[in-house]
Design an enzyme around this catalytic site. Structure first.
Site, PDB file in Angstrom:
ATOM      1  N   HIS A  19       0.827  -1.327  -0.222  1.00 61.71           N
ATOM      2  CA  HIS A  19       0.022  -0.052  -0.152  1.00 61.71           C
ATOM      3  C   HIS A  19       0.907   1.205  -0.048  1.00 61.71           C
ATOM      4  CE1 HIS A  19      -3.965  -2.026   1.854  1.00 61.71           C
ATOM      5  NE2 HIS A  19      -3.466  -2.745   1.094  1.00 61.71           N
TER       6      HIS A  19
ATOM      7  N   GLU B  66       0.838   3.788   1.926  1.00 63.95           N
ATOM      8  CA  GLU B  66       1.431   4.162   3.100  1.00 63.95           C
ATOM      9  C   GLU B  66       2.532   3.442   3.625  1.00 63.95           C
ATOM     10  OE1 GLU B  66      -2.898   5.074   3.170  1.00 63.95           O
ATOM     11  OE2 GLU B  66      -1.593   3.467   2.348  1.00 63.95           O
TER      12      GLU B  66
ATOM     13  N   CYS C  91      -5.998   2.032   5.978  1.00 62.41           N
ATOM     14  CA  CYS C  91      -6.636   0.784   6.158  1.00 62.41           C
ATOM     15  C   CYS C  91      -6.104   0.192   7.515  1.00 62.41           C
ATOM     16  CB  CYS C  91      -6.524  -0.349   5.251  1.00 62.41           C
ATOM     17  SG  CYS C  91      -4.749  -1.069   5.074  1.00 62.41           S
TER      18      CYS C  91
ATOM     19  N   CYS D 207      -2.328  -0.447   7.495  1.00 62.70           N
ATOM     20  CA  CYS D 207      -1.473   0.979   7.677  1.00 62.70           C
ATOM     21  C   CYS D 207      -1.416   1.740   8.789  1.00 62.70           C
ATOM     22  CB  CYS D 207      -1.802   1.727   6.270  1.00 62.70           C
ATOM     23  SG  CYS D 207      -1.544   0.909   4.661  1.00 62.70           S
TER      24      CYS D 207
END
Length: 165
Positions: A54, A56, A84, A87
């Protein structure tokens, strides 16, 4: 210019890189107190076939490498989408000073939508949150991506139906 807007625009640039690669258009940047970008990232889940890639997480890894430390105290993470659970957990563990995000994620967000991992008082570190910075621009990028994805899937389904033997 407001620094939150300036750095969210950098995160949007990262999101557009994800879009160009066919990824969900989410981007992130991490900035220190002096305004120096420590790390950048955009979604690379499909490209790398890695569920943890992801935006992040990629940015956190880059910032940790830049500082040669996993402790990112004094730094702020800018993400175009509410992080999410995975993260959010990494944000807490990295000891960031603050999270700034663009659009809420009502289906997977863990910083206010489904729950608020970053400000759970049971954890040893809480992270202040500034939501909805350039929310319309961040949200539109995502909505347009998913609209186009649905259009392509529907066209493929129609083609298959029309070309059955």
């Amino acid at each position: 210019m407001d620094p939150d807007i300036r750095f969210m625009r950098l995160a949007l640039q990262e999101a557009r890189l994800a879009l160009e690669a066919g990824e969900v258009p989410v981007g992130a940047v991490i900035v220190d107190r002096a305004g120096r970008v420590l790390g950048r990232g955009h979604n690379q889940v499909e490209t790398l076939q890695d569920p943890t890639a992801h935006a992040e997480i990629v940015a956190l890894g880059a910032a940790a490498n830049a500082l040669e430390s996993w402790r990112l105290e004094g730094a702020v993470l800018y993400s175009t989408l509410e992080p999410c659970h995975m993260c959010a957990g990494a944000i807490v563990l990295s000891r960031l000073d603050r999270l700034v995000f663009g659009a809420y994620d009502p289906k997977a967000g863990a910083c206010g939508s489904l729950r608020n991992v970053l400000q759970d008082e049971r954890l040893n570190h809480q992270v202040p949150i500034t939501p909805l910075v350039l929310a319309e621009e961040c949200g539109t990028l995502l909505k347009d991506f998913f609209r186009e994805l649905r259009r392509q899937r529907e066209a493929a389904a129609r083609w298959l139906e029309e070309n059955k033997n």
